[in-house]
Motif scaffolding. Structure first.
Motif, PDB file in Angstrom:
ATOM      1  N   GLN A 187       0.850  -1.183   0.000  1.00 55.11           N
ATOM      2  CA  GLN A 187       0.000   0.000   0.000  1.00 55.11           C
ATOM      3  C   GLN A 187       0.892   1.242   0.000  1.00 55.11           C
ATOM      4  OE1 GLN A 187      -2.808   0.092   3.176  1.00 55.11           O
ATOM      5  NE2 GLN A 187      -3.697   2.058   2.573  1.00 55.11           N
ATOM      6  N   VAL A 188       0.594   2.163  -0.903  1.00 53.28           N
ATOM      7  CA  VAL A 188       1.390   3.377  -1.031  1.00 53.28           C
ATOM      8  C   VAL A 188       0.836   4.458  -0.107  1.00 53.28           C
ATOM      9  CG1 VAL A 188       2.136   5.205  -2.582  1.00 53.28           C
ATOM     10  CG2 VAL A 188       2.005   2.837  -3.403  1.00 53.28           C
ATOM     11  N   GLN A 189       1.726   5.118   0.608  1.00 49.70           N
ATOM     12  CA  GLN A 189       1.329   6.237   1.457  1.00 49.70           C
ATOM     13  C   GLN A 189       2.270   7.395   1.196  1.00 49.70           C
ATOM     14  OE1 GLN A 189       1.298   5.462   5.677  1.00 49.70           O
ATOM     15  NE2 GLN A 189       0.018   7.228   6.118  1.00 49.70           N
ATOM     16  N   VAL A 190       1.689   8.532   0.837  1.00 51.55           N
ATOM     17  CA  VAL A 190       2.452   9.749   0.565  1.00 51.55           C
ATOM     18  C   VAL A 190       2.234  10.715   1.720  1.00 51.55           C
ATOM     19  CG1 VAL A 190       2.737  11.696  -0.999  1.00 51.55           C
ATOM     20  CG2 VAL A 190       2.254   9.415  -1.918  1.00 51.55           C
ATOM     21  N   VAL A 191       3.314  11.280   2.237  1.00 53.94           N
ATOM     22  CA  VAL A 191       3.210  12.153   3.404  1.00 53.94           C
ATOM     23  C   VAL A 191       4.006  13.428   3.174  1.00 53.94           C
ATOM     24  CG1 VAL A 191       3.634  12.382   5.870  1.00 53.94           C
ATOM     25  CG2 VAL A 191       2.949  10.167   4.936  1.00 53.94           C
ATOM     26  N   GLU A 192       3.329  14.567   3.348  1.00 53.75           N
ATOM     27  CA  GLU A 192       3.985  15.870   3.237  1.00 53.75           C
ATOM     28  C   GLU A 192       4.330  16.402   4.626  1.00 53.75           C
ATOM     29  OE1 GLU A 192       0.442  15.862   0.267  1.00 53.75           O
ATOM     30  OE2 GLU A 192       0.828  15.297   2.336  1.00 53.75           O
ATOM     31  N   SER A 193       5.328  17.251   4.675  1.00 54.38           N
ATOM     32  CA  SER A 193       5.700  17.920   5.924  1.00 54.38           C
ATOM     33  C   SER A 193       6.383  19.233   5.590  1.00 54.38           C
ATOM     34  CB  SER A 193       6.622  17.037   6.767  1.00 54.38           C
ATOM     35  OG  SER A 193       7.832  16.776   6.069  1.00 54.38           O
ATOM     36  N   GLY A 194       6.537  20.065   6.612  1.00 52.50           N
ATOM     37  CA  GLY A 194       7.283  21.302   6.439  1.00 52.50           C
ATOM     38  C   GLY A 194       6.442  22.564   6.374  1.00 52.50           C
ATOM     39  N   GLY A 195       5.134  22.404   6.361  1.00 51.40           N
ATOM     40  CA  GLY A 195       4.289  23.592   6.332  1.00 51.40           C
ATOM     41  C   GLY A 195       4.337  24.348   7.645  1.00 51.40           C
ATOM     42  N   GLY A 196       3.740  25.531   7.646  1.00 53.31           N
ATOM     43  CA  GLY A 196       3.719  26.323   8.864  1.00 53.31           C
ATOM     44  C   GLY A 196       3.287  27.739   8.591  1.00 53.31           C
ATOM     45  N   LEU A 197       3.472  28.578   9.596  1.00 53.87           N
ATOM     46  CA  LEU A 197       3.124  29.994   9.509  1.00 53.87           C
ATOM     47  C   LEU A 197       4.405  30.800   9.323  1.00 53.87           C
ATOM     48  CD1 LEU A 197       1.149  32.381   9.855  1.00 53.87           C
ATOM     49  CD2 LEU A 197       1.535  32.198  12.332  1.00 53.87           C
ATOM     50  N   VAL A 198       4.399  31.663   8.328  1.00 53.62           N
ATOM     51  CA  VAL A 198       5.584  32.461   8.039  1.00 53.62           C
ATOM     52  C   VAL A 198       5.141  33.854   7.607  1.00 53.62           C
ATOM     53  CG1 VAL A 198       5.693  31.695   5.632  1.00 53.62           C
ATOM     54  CG2 VAL A 198       7.782  32.473   6.775  1.00 53.62           C
ATOM     55  N   GLN A 199       5.964  34.832   7.859  1.00 50.95           N
ATOM     56  CA  GLN A 199       5.654  36.185   7.419  1.00 50.95           C
ATOM     57  C   GLN A 199       5.962  36.347   5.938  1.00 50.95           C
ATOM     58  OE1 GLN A 199       7.834  38.851  10.041  1.00 50.95           O
ATOM     59  NE2 GLN A 199       6.055  39.046  11.384  1.00 50.95           N
ATOM     60  N   ALA A 200       5.290  37.283   5.331  1.00 47.30           N
ATOM     61  CA  ALA A 200       5.549  37.585   3.922  1.00 47.30           C
ATOM     62  C   ALA A 200       7.026  37.893   3.729  1.00 47.30           C
ATOM     63  CB  ALA A 200       4.692  38.758   3.474  1.00 47.30           C
ATOM     64  N   GLY A 201       7.571  37.339   2.654  1.00 47.68           N
ATOM     65  CA  GLY A 201       8.995  37.489   2.383  1.00 47.68           C
ATOM     66  C   GLY A 201       9.844  36.368   2.938  1.00 47.68           C
ATOM     67  N   GLY A 202       9.257  35.537   3.774  1.00 50.59           N
ATOM     68  CA  GLY A 202       9.983  34.439   4.385  1.00 50.59           C
ATOM     69  C   GLY A 202      10.071  33.216   3.491  1.00 50.59           C
ATOM     70  N   SER A 203      10.625  32.151   4.058  1.00 48.61           N
ATOM     71  CA  SER A 203      10.852  30.922   3.300  1.00 48.61           C
ATOM     72  C   SER A 203      10.369  29.706   4.084  1.00 48.61           C
ATOM     73  CB  SER A 203      12.343  30.747   2.998  1.00 48.61           C
ATOM     74  OG  SER A 203      12.839  31.810   2.206  1.00 48.61           O
TER      75      SER A 203
END
Length: 124
Positions: free
Chosen positions: A1-17
């Protein structure tokens, strides 16, 4: 069974990375095209970027060109999306997908394997 998982999102100010990551179990990501997509509240899901299985072809939608970079590390079975100079309009749920066609328009195609998404919020 294939499972795809994303990570790394969050809250950032404009201009950030932020850097998003995507991994998959049960699937060798080095053999398939992959892409990043996003969906903002009240809007349709849209393509952001995609990369061919070999990594030789990458495509971006106009709104992120010059700011986002897609890459893959097949040895780590991981896809990345480096997002710089973020804008409030980049706020959305970001999804990773594997096994889709990768074309210049980065179309949303109901095929392949999709993750559950990671939220990116950019404050002004």
């Amino acid at each position: 069974q294939v499972q795809v998982v994303e990570s790394g999102g969050g809250l950032v100010q404009a201009g950030g990375s932020l850097r998003l990551s995507c991994t998959a179990s049960g699937l060798n990501l080095g053999t398939v095209n992959m892409g990043w997509f996003r969906q903002a509240p009240g809007k349709e899901r849209e393509g952001v970027s995609c990369i061919s299985w070999s990594g030789t072809s990458t495509y971006y939608v106009d709104s992120v060109k010059g700011r986002f970079t897609i890459s893959r590390d097949n040895a780590k079975n991981t896809l990345y999306l480096q997002m710089n100079s973020l804008k409030p309009e980049d706020t959305a749920m970001y999804y990773c997908a594997a096994g889709l066609p990768c074309m210049p328009t980065v179309p949303v195609i109901k095929a392949g394997y999709w993750g559950q998404g990671t939220q990116v919020t950019v404050s002004s």
